[in-house]
Design a protein around this motif. Structure first.
Motif, mmCIF file in Angstrom:
data_model
loop_
_atom_site.group_PDB
_atom_site.id
_atom_site.type_symbol
_atom_site.label_atom_id
_atom_site.label_comp_id
_atom_site.label_asym_id
_atom_site.label_seq_id
_atom_site.Cartn_x
_atom_site.Cartn_y
_atom_site.Cartn_z
ATOM 1 N N ILE A 130 1.052 -1.496 0.494
ATOM 2 C CA ILE A 130 -0.150 0.161 -0.360
ATOM 3 C C ILE A 130 1.002 1.162 -0.138
ATOM 4 N N PRO A 131 0.781 2.771 -1.446
ATOM 5 C CA PRO A 131 1.721 3.544 -1.333
ATOM 6 C C PRO A 131 1.255 4.332 0.268
ATOM 7 N N SER A 132 2.684 4.666 0.774
ATOM 8 C CA SER A 132 2.064 5.052 2.320
ATOM 9 C C SER A 132 3.827 6.029 1.957
ATOM 10 N N ASP A 133 3.999 7.366 3.608
ATOM 11 C CA ASP A 133 4.877 7.909 3.268
ATOM 12 C C ASP A 133 5.436 7.652 4.187
ATOM 13 N N ASN A 134 4.957 6.311 5.755
ATOM 14 C CA ASN A 134 5.946 5.901 6.296
ATOM 15 C C ASN A 134 5.666 4.266 6.344
ATOM 16 N N PRO A 135 5.548 3.486 5.897
ATOM 17 C CA PRO A 135 6.128 2.062 5.133
ATOM 18 C C PRO A 135 6.411 1.991 6.216
ATOM 19 N N GLN A 136 7.334 2.062 7.140
ATOM 20 C CA GLN A 136 7.691 1.576 8.543
ATOM 21 C C GLN A 136 6.768 1.875 9.629
#
Length: 423
Positions: A130-136
């Motif tokens: 899922i596209p995310s600014d903060n995948p962590q």
């Protein structure tokens, strides 16, 4: 055409992971009730735990080898329904067919273990896709919900049994069986991200490097899982038998405290965390110290604090290993997540079992009998402390695994940068 919104999809993943905690937490809380109600031996009840982990491991390995054969999006959507089916089977067959109660427990265990295997393999890559600014942050939050789920199940079960009695356990189980349906409905209403297979590296050298990178990540998640699950499985017994703390107090302050710290540490990383390899190293070192304190120091308070504090140090060892893989291996693919889940499940099965064997062997030994008089401890207390000391080897070896991984990935990045500059 505008890009689809995956907010509901992400929430469905979080809900599914939260409700999955009932699979692990509820059955052990019912063991005494099942033993007394259906005259099922503790050996057979313990076998259900073994079946749980073996089933999950088989699912992990199937996805590792045959990942291209599965439709990941469809399996994600039906996983919560399989969880519900397993828990309903676990409750209804003993309720209506008391003579084959154990068969119902076994069948239910197999079903919800399959769903748990699916969840472990597919929910993490779904979140990662899922596209995310903060995948962590998203990955850490996903895994934190499991810890809070364990705490919630323990509290609800305790309150339910106080009000209605343990003989109504089937109704409690059916209540927990209804919760995954919420996740299933959310999944049916949500778009699914593309979880395409990893691209094959070109050349023998690239394939070899990728295999080494995977091996290091699997080693880290294995030793991290050992450190987390040995304590989570034995903390209740250790506090009651070795430290002689009242069981109710030990379960609420010890087990619940461990779960809360586990969840809070993951939430904290989700909000502020970075440098996951450093976090992994600190976690392995801290877990090693905690196990050594529990195994060596005689005082009740230091040992109790160390047991609970293990929750903080082991919190990121599983999800942190996944994050390390994502950072260092481009497009890992679902098969890689399955392999990582297999490493984690193997650790979850081996470490608690090994600790139990050590406790039994040491407790029955002449050495324990000789030390008993000197240390003013029972042979069982000495066995429990010995089990903790042996288990400390897992995070200690894990320190070496993380250090090796840090060095390997650092060199790999430097080599890649040098190659890019030369081009």
């Amino acid at each position: 055409m505008s890009a689809p919104s995956f907010k509901r999809t992400k929430f469905a993943c979080y809900t599914a992971y939260f409700t999955m905690s009932s699979i692990f937490c509820l059955p052990p809380l019912l063991f005494v009730t099942l033993h007394e109600s259906y005259n099922i031996s503790y050996t057979l009840l313990g076998t259900l735990i073994l079946v749980n982990f073996v089933t999950q491991l088989i699912v992990d390995l199937l996805f590792t080898v045959f990942s291209k054969k599965f439709n990941f999006q469809k399996i994600v959507k039906i996983t919560p329904l399989i969880t519900s089916a397993g828990l309903f089977t676990y409750a209804l067959i003993p309720m209506f067919f008391k003579d084959i109660a154990y068969f119902g427990l076994l069948l239910g265990t197999i079903l919800f273990s399959i769903s748990s295997g699916f969840a472990e393999v597919l929910l993490s890559p779904t979140i990662a896709a899922i596209p995310s600014d903060n995948p962590q942050r998203d990955m850490s939050l996903l895994h934190s919900l499991y810890a809070f789920g364990v705490f919630t199940v323990a509290i609800i079960t305790t309150v339910f049994f106080k009000i209605f009695g343990t003989d109504k356990w089937t109704y409690l189980t059916m209540f927990f069986a209804l919760l995954p349906v919420i996740a299933a409905v959310l999944f049916m209403m949500s778009p699914m991200p593309d979880m395409s297979q990893s691209s094959a590296p070109a050349g023998v050298e690239a394939t070899k490097k990728r295999a080494w990178a995977f091996a290091l990540c699997v080693a880290c998640i294995f030793f991290g899982s050992c450190a987390e699950n040995a304590m989570s499985n034995w903390i209740s017994s250790y506090l009651e038998k070795s430290l002689e703390i009242n069981k109710a107090v030990g379960d609420l302050l010890g087990m619940a405290g461990f779960a809360i710290l586990l969840g809070l540490a993951r939430i904290s990383y989700a909000k502020w965390g970075k440098n996951v390899t450093i976090i992994l190293l600190i976690g392995m070192i801290g877990a090693s110290v905690c196990y050594l304190v529990v195994g060596l120091l005689p005082g009740v308070i230091p040992a109790f604090i160390a047991c609970v504090m293990t929750g903080i140090f082991t919190a990121m060892l599983w999800p942190g290993s996944l994050i390390m893989m994502e950072e260092n291996i481009p497009s890992p693919g679902v098969g890689a997540y399955a392999l990582m889940a297999a490493g984690g499940d193997l650790g979850a099965a081996i470490a608690p079992q090994l600790m139990g064997i050590v406790i039994d062997k040491v407790s029955a030994s002449q050495l324990a009998a000789d030390l008993s008089a000197t240390l003013h401890l029972t042979t069982e207390q000495i066995g429990l402390k010995a089990g903790m000391l042996v288990t400390s080897l897992f995070p200690i070896i894990g320190i070496a695994a993380v250090l090796f991984a840090m060095r390997y990935f650092k060199k790999s990045k430097q080599k890649t940068l040098s190659l890019e500059k030369s081009l």
